[in-house]
Design an enzyme around this catalytic site. Structure first.
Site, mmCIF file in Angstrom:
data_model
loop_
_atom_site.group_PDB
_atom_site.id
_atom_site.type_symbol
_atom_site.label_atom_id
_atom_site.label_comp_id
_atom_site.label_asym_id
_atom_site.label_seq_id
_atom_site.Cartn_x
_atom_site.Cartn_y
_atom_site.Cartn_z
ATOM 1 N N ASN A 34 0.846 -1.192 0.000
ATOM 2 C CA ASN A 34 0.000 0.000 0.000
ATOM 3 C C ASN A 34 0.882 1.242 0.000
ATOM 4 O O ASN A 34 2.102 1.147 0.071
ATOM 5 C CB ASN A 34 -0.958 -0.023 1.202
ATOM 6 C CG ASN A 34 -0.214 0.002 2.521
ATOM 7 O OD1 ASN A 34 0.397 1.004 2.890
ATOM 8 N ND2 ASN A 34 -0.228 -1.124 3.229
ATOM 9 N N ARG A 35 0.278 2.417 -0.055
ATOM 10 C CA ARG A 35 1.034 3.655 -0.257
ATOM 11 C C ARG A 35 1.559 4.307 1.012
ATOM 12 O O ARG A 35 2.012 5.443 0.980
ATOM 13 C CB ARG A 35 0.164 4.678 -1.007
ATOM 14 C CG ARG A 35 -0.205 4.236 -2.392
ATOM 15 C CD ARG A 35 -0.899 5.355 -3.163
ATOM 16 N NE ARG A 35 -1.607 4.828 -4.304
ATOM 17 C CZ ARG A 35 -1.016 4.450 -5.441
ATOM 18 N NH1 ARG A 35 0.296 4.562 -5.572
ATOM 19 N NH2 ARG A 35 -1.737 3.967 -6.422
#
Ligand code: CTP
Ligand code: CA
Length: 225
Positions: A34-35
């Site tokens: 994920n970011r």
């Protein structure tokens, strides 16, 4: 480091912070991620240490330097993070769950690189343990802080998480706002408390947000005692 307003506030306390985005392997060269940059959690660890707490940082992979005086435990997956947190939980006074933990992982981690064959590919995903919810069930004296990253209905979703996970403070941020959340050096957060109190903080750099969180934690920890 006596110039911090929080200096000494948490002397003698033990704190654990999780940070970063977990990586869930798919094969030897790929993962689901994920970011999350890990910056918010690293700032919280730094601020806890400044305030005098003995601080452990359980971190998913990233390039960030470990804040001075902080003990870093490197993990990769949600399950490794779960194990590391549960190992330390009983001894902690403060636990802050800033990590972006994968909610699902691939069921299979292929031994060899998955080869393309031109047809579509379906991955089967299975749920990971909810570390914060488990901490909420097990907590005794621990002051437990959760984060909520939302893209809509910020207060409604954050409020529900606070109750579901039995946390003492919930840090909510709308990650769609410019200057908030993933990848940004700044954050715009609201603090929610079980008694219904809510504090909306202005846009600040992540270390200033972290120092503010530490002040709120210290205040409430002393009320508990
Ligand atoms: N969290 C956790 N373990 C998980 C998932 C989340 O400990 N497996 C923690 C996060 O570190 C964060 C809080 O729970 O402090 C909320 O995470 P978030 O992703 O916003 O909420 P979820 O409960 O996972 O719900 P959803 O992603 O569906 O919004
Ligand atoms: Ca989630």
């Amino acid at each position: 480091q006596s110039f911090f307003a929080t200096s000494g506030l948490l002397a003698g306390k033990k704190a654990l912070v999780t940070a970063g985005g977990t990586q869930e392997p798919l094969d030897p060269v790929r993962y689901l991620g994920n970011r999350s940059s890990g910056r918010m959690g690293f700032a919280v660890a730094e601020a806890l240490r400044e305030a005098g707490a003995e601080t452990i940082l359980v971190s998913a992979p990233n390039e960030l330097p470990t804040p001075p005086g902080v003990r870093r435990i490197a993990v990769m997956t949600a399950e490794e993070m779960h194990a590391a947190v549960m190992d330390e939980f009983a001894h902690m006074d403060i636990v802050v769950k800033a990590a972006a933990v994968a909610d699902y992982r691939p069921l299979a981690n292929a031994e060899q690189k998955i080869k393309k064959d031109g047809s579509s590919l379906t991955l089967e995903l299975v749920p990971t343990p909810d570390i914060l919810a488990e901490c909420g069930k097990k907590k005794e004296r621990q002051f437990l802080v959760g984060f909520a990253a939302e893209t809509e209905k910020l207060y409604e979703h954050a409020q529900a998480k606070m109750q579901r996970k039995n946390v003492d403070m919930l840090v909510a941020n709308d990650v769609t706002k410019p200057g908030a959340g993933f990848g940004s050096p700044t954050n715009i957060v609201s603090l929610l408390f079980p008694n219904g109190k809510k504090i909306d903080l202005p846009q600040m750099n992540k270390l200033d947000v972290a120092r503010r969180l530490v002040q709120e934690i210290a205040e409430r920890l002393s009320e508990k005692e």
